[in-house]
Design an enzyme around this catalytic site. Structure first.
Site, PDB file in Angstrom:
ATOM      1  N   HIS A 113       0.830  -1.210   0.000  1.00  0.00           N
ATOM      2  CA  HIS A 113       0.000   0.000   0.000  1.00  0.00           C
ATOM      3  C   HIS A 113       0.869   1.266   0.000  1.00  0.00           C
ATOM      4  O   HIS A 113       0.644   2.178  -0.810  1.00  0.00           O
ATOM      5  CB  HIS A 113      -0.894  -0.055   1.246  1.00  0.00           C
ATOM      6  CG  HIS A 113      -1.719   1.158   1.497  1.00  0.00           C
ATOM      7  ND1 HIS A 113      -3.081   1.193   1.288  1.00  0.00           N
ATOM      8  CD2 HIS A 113      -1.382   2.390   1.970  1.00  0.00           C
ATOM      9  CE1 HIS A 113      -3.542   2.393   1.608  1.00  0.00           C
ATOM     10  NE2 HIS A 113      -2.532   3.142   2.029  1.00  0.00           N
ATOM     11  N   GLU A 114       1.843   1.300   0.875  1.00  0.00           N
ATOM     12  CA  GLU A 114       2.670   2.511   0.961  1.00  0.00           C
ATOM     13  C   GLU A 114       3.487   2.727  -0.308  1.00  0.00           C
ATOM     14  O   GLU A 114       3.695   3.862  -0.737  1.00  0.00           O
ATOM     15  CB  GLU A 114       3.589   2.459   2.180  1.00  0.00           C
ATOM     16  CG  GLU A 114       2.869   2.400   3.521  1.00  0.00           C
ATOM     17  CD  GLU A 114       1.909   3.554   3.752  1.00  0.00           C
ATOM     18  OE1 GLU A 114       2.046   4.606   3.107  1.00  0.00           O
ATOM     19  OE2 GLU A 114       1.000   3.387   4.581  1.00  0.00           O
TER      20      GLU A 114
ATOM     21  N   HIS B 206       1.533   4.645  -2.749  1.00  0.00           N
ATOM     22  CA  HIS B 206       1.673   6.103  -2.576  1.00  0.00           C
ATOM     23  C   HIS B 206       2.999   6.586  -3.158  1.00  0.00           C
ATOM     24  O   HIS B 206       3.064   7.624  -3.817  1.00  0.00           O
ATOM     25  CB  HIS B 206       1.646   6.473  -1.089  1.00  0.00           C
ATOM     26  CG  HIS B 206       0.309   6.331  -0.420  1.00  0.00           C
ATOM     27  ND1 HIS B 206      -0.860   6.815  -0.959  1.00  0.00           N
ATOM     28  CD2 HIS B 206      -0.031   5.772   0.780  1.00  0.00           C
ATOM     29  CE1 HIS B 206      -1.862   6.568  -0.119  1.00  0.00           C
ATOM     30  NE2 HIS B 206      -1.385   5.925   0.936  1.00  0.00           N
TER      31      HIS B 206
HETATM   32 ZN   LIG Z   1      -2.362   5.138   2.561  1.00  0.00          ZN
END
Ligand SMILES: [Zn+2]
Length: 351
Positions: A262-263, A266
């Protein structure tokens, strides 16, 4: 202050490799489509709509809390957020205005790249910086670090996808180095020292993924900088994740490595699927349905923007669902990550 999801969640059973939806031909189609997209950049949204909280500040109605209040409190609050910035003690969500600014920066950076042919796969070198206590807490093993990189590689290849939902993003991840730093103050209060830590430890250029593992305050799973942040703060570029979220870690329901997945989303330019809630332009991705707020647990079938097409993207890696619930990135997200890579990370050498 950061918005936090406060829920009781249930882990659902899932085979972590339920089948690959990825094919090279699919990726090639994506690359061609992206070339077109770069040549015909999407219009820059000028009105992202009124400000609304992008994350779930209230309990998720689809995950009814358990009857045990103490249990509820113990399980409260797990967030994966963008970089909290120098002044924030904890993670904060990206506002609609900030998201629009990032989008402007992306579109501007893509202009000189029009017509360039894009050619995934892109191999991302990964440097992991282990910040541990002097008594050994948080000193994750080399094996676990390699497993985390393997999870990243498999997730971005589309190997967790079920059926035809996912895609091979074209990103590959290879472990390049590990640094180990035993320091009680750094470990106990990473966010206080993070600028110093990252300035001292960071390796490589914009294409190098630096991951810091440490202890984070209760409920915070990780955070990341965006590609657009790199030119101003190259030394701060990277991803921070709680050490117990690595595969096999102690973090209940968040220990399969997808906080990392997930990170890194980003880090490659993606917003949360619930960015901007039910309001246009959402997360700036066409094939992730609008979503009013973060998912918690695995509320498949939820439809929090009932007047808009599609059910919530509960199983998308850019949601807040449990690790076992998250399975894929979409074609649109893939396109967006490649755009960011070309614009900010890979540079002309890769196009
Ligand atoms: Zn996030």
């Amino acid at each position: 202050m950061g918005n936090r999801t406060t829920t009781v969640r249930e882990v659902i059973g899932r085979s972590p490799r339920g089948g690959s939806a990825a094919t090279w031909s699919g990726l090639a189609v994506c690359a061609l489509a992206l070339t077109g997209l770069v040549a015909n950049a999407l219009p820059v949204p000028t009105d992202p709509g009124p400000v609304r909280a992008g994350a779930a500040a209230e309990p998720d109605p689809y995950c009814s809390p358990g009857s045990d209040a103490a249990d509820t409190a113990a399980r409260a609050a797990h967030t994966r957020v963008a970089d909290p910035g120098a002044d924030a003690a904890e993670g904060v969500e990206v506002t609609p205005e900030q998201a629009a600014e990032y989008e402007d920066q992306l579109r501007e950076a893509l202009v000189p790249l029009r017509g360039h042919e894009l050619a995934p796969p892109y191999t991302v070198p990964v440097v992991v910086h282990v910040i541990s206590a002097e008594d050994g807490r948080g000193d994750v093993s080399d094996r676990r670090i390699q497993e985390q990189v393997d999870v990243l590689d498999q997730a971005y290849r589309g190997e967790y996808a079920l059926g035809s939902e996912g895609t091979d993003t074209g990103f590959r991840f290879e472990l390049a180095d590990v640094t180990r730093n035993a320091d009680d103050a750094w470990f106990r209060d990473f966010n206080r020292y993070r600028d110093t830590i990252r300035s001292r430890l960071r390796q490589g250029g914009p294409e190098t993924l630096n991951i810091y593992t440490t202890e984070l305050e209760s409920g915070l799973l990780g955070y990341s900088t965006f590609p657009q942040d790199y030119p101003d703060k190259p030394s701060q570029d990277g991803v921070v994740i709680a050490h117990d979220t690595l595969p096999g870690g102690e973090r209940d329901r968040f220990n399969e490595g997808h906080t990392g997945t997930h990170e890194v989303g980003h880090w490659l330019g993606l917003f949360h699927t619930f960015q901007n809630g039910c309001r246009s332009p959402g997360d700036y991705v066409d094939d992730t349905p609008y979503e009013r707020e973060a998912a918690a647990g695995c509320p498949k079938g939820r439809d929090s923007c009932p007047d808009l097409p599609g059910e919530d993207p509960v199983t998308n890696f850019m949601n807040y669902s449990d690790d076992a619930c998250m399975t894929h990135f979409t074609q649109g997200q893939t396109r967006r990550m490649i755009e960011h890579w070309v614009a900010f990370r890979g540079g002309d050498a890769r196009v």
